[in-house]
Motif scaffolding. Sequence first.
Motif, PDB file in Angstrom:
ATOM      1  N   LYS A  73     114.943  37.200  63.806  1.00 24.68           N
ATOM      2  CA  LYS A  73     115.943  38.568  63.861  1.00 24.68           C
ATOM      3  C   LYS A  73     117.160  37.996  63.454  1.00 24.68           C
ATOM      4  N   ALA A  74     117.929  37.063  63.680  1.00 28.61           N
ATOM      5  CA  ALA A  74     119.066  36.620  63.504  1.00 28.61           C
ATOM      6  C   ALA A  74     119.086  36.078  61.965  1.00 28.61           C
ATOM      7  N   LYS A  75     117.867  35.611  61.260  1.00 23.71           N
ATOM      8  CA  LYS A  75     118.084  35.633  59.941  1.00 23.71           C
ATOM      9  C   LYS A  75     118.084  36.804  59.102  1.00 23.71           C
ATOM     10  N   GLU A  76     117.376  37.959  59.431  1.00 21.58           N
ATOM     11  CA  GLU A  76     117.210  39.326  58.933  1.00 21.58           C
ATOM     12  C   GLU A  76     118.604  39.866  59.246  1.00 21.58           C
ATOM     13  N   ARG A  77     119.586  39.688  60.074  1.00 24.53           N
ATOM     14  CA  ARG A  77     120.693  40.399  60.191  1.00 24.53           C
ATOM     15  C   ARG A  77     121.866  39.682  59.751  1.00 24.53           C
ATOM     16  N   SER A  78     121.647  38.442  59.285  1.00 20.71           N
ATOM     17  CA  SER A  78     122.978  37.587  59.175  1.00 20.71           C
ATOM     18  C   SER A  78     123.289  37.608  57.504  1.00 20.71           C
ATOM     19  N   GLY A  79     122.302  37.926  56.504  1.00 25.85           N
ATOM     20  CA  GLY A  79     122.540  37.798  55.265  1.00 25.85           C
ATOM     21  C   GLY A  79     122.608  36.385  54.494  1.00 25.85           C
ATOM     22  N   LEU A  80     121.975  35.511  55.307  1.00 23.96           N
ATOM     23  CA  LEU A  80     121.995  34.151  54.574  1.00 23.96           C
ATOM     24  C   LEU A  80     121.008  34.080  53.524  1.00 23.96           C
TER      25      LEU A  80
END
Length: 593
Positions: free
Chosen positions: A147-154
């Motif tokens: 979830k962090a990866k999906e929302r982070s824009g990395l």
Amino acid sequence: MTRFSARSFKFKLVLYFGLLSLLPAAAAFWGFTSVAKQSEVRRVDARLQSGLRAAVTAYGEDLELATREASALANDPALQRALARGDARAAQGLLSSTRHVRVESADFQVGVRPQLAAERRVRVVGPTALLGYVIASVPFDQELLRKAKERSGLGENEQFVVVHRGRLVLGAGWTQAPLDVPADRPITVSIDGRRQRVLVAATRGHTGEPTLGVIAPQAAIDAAAMGIQQRLLLGLLAALLLVALVAYVEGRSVVRTVSSIANAANAIARGKYDERVPVRGRDELARLGNAFNQMADQLQFRLEEVESERHRLREAVSRFGDALAATHDTDQLLRAIVETAVEATGATGGMLIGVDGEVVEVGTPGVGADQLELPLRASKSTFGTLFLFGRHFDDESRLTAASLVSQSVIALDNAKLHRIVERQALVDGLTGLANRRQAEDALAAELSRAARFGGPLSVVIGDLDDFKAVNDAHGHGVGDTVLREFAHLLERSVRDVDVASRWGGEEFLLVLPGTDAEGAVQLAQRIRDYVENRTLLTPEGASVKVTASFGVAEAQGESQPAELVAAADAALYEAKRRGKNRVGQAPAAVERP
């Protein structure tokens, strides 16, 4: 022979001009490649910081939500009864409607304890003792990282990991790899033989807890920098070829023009920004000279603009720092925050909306296509939201605004703590009345005012009869409740100009300006009657009845505070001696000998 000499001259001229241009071009190439590599690293670091900040914020919100659930459950009487009885099944039933929460006591533990999570403990307190804890914890798992990866824009090759005690404990491909790096600072390390750019979040105030980190392959950064370097190299070679061609075609004219340009460039490099190239004619060389002069004009203008902007920003930050250090007045701080943020970012206007609805406006809020919204928040304290409006905010302006807000929140939090400390220094913590220090200051001030302008002044000392017996029979908790009820009665009974204070223990002092002894006796009698007819019920259902005795004294002229209080205390002692539950009055006005 002449033709050969001409060709030889042109060849030598091209060779000479190429060699002359090669050194500064190589220096420029080295400088630009270094800047390009640093820029690429900063760009990746900014993306990692932004993504990590968003992930940590989201995790913190989840943990805060779980903590609020834990607090609500800890205050649930049903859970308190279950812990008191040691009823694990009842406690388990109460956990069915909560997430990320478990219960621990001396008798049992219910709920799932995540293997890897940050925890916040909330105590469950019974009437007389600590019953256990409700523990909020949000697990660090692959779902959280996804979830962090999906929302982070990395980027595709960049990913989140979990770090605990100097090791990478959760993350694709590197579990249990050593990762002992400083927090909140991007750094390049080797993981399993591959160089990675790593940024790990700090565990604010909770050392030893797991934390989030983000990893980007250093090879991708190096590849991007190498691509820029290759393009710069191609551009440099093309420029050198063009210079050689122009030198060959134009001959001595080119040499003269380039010499003049080189001289002007060297002068500008030495700080003579008013140096220009003399332009003759309208050919390409003249246009080149004009272009160089325009570039020098723009460079001089930009340098002056940058220096002016830096000077303005330094002055704004300096004034802002002075304002933060000089005042604990929240209203002044809020206005200083808006004014400094508008000036430092070049905004057309700013508006700060406080938590109590107050609005501070500077400039012309609402004008401009770009807008910044910056919450003023420190831990659990919120002071409002700052809005900045302008035509365009670049990254530097955004970072400046964020830095100012961070400093502002610290100053606002300090002002809040200052107000709390000031209030604690003058207010009794149990009853909320003025403490003895404030009462002494108020009595001295009222005596001075009465001596100067005339008018009566009386004091009343009230004391709860046999209060020790209440504590012995029902406990100090009930005794504290009795003191608070008596304090609330005194507070409701006096006027705004009067001072009701806790003098010490179960003794209370009333300072009554403009009231003679007769009026003070009537007031004390009303309070005594109310206390006598009042019945208080303990949490166990037992009734508690108390009475109070009072001593009244009136002062005039040059009376001293200690003498006036001593007279009222003597009247109180006499009331106690005569059987308690009565009002005693000093025999005569107390005057300074």
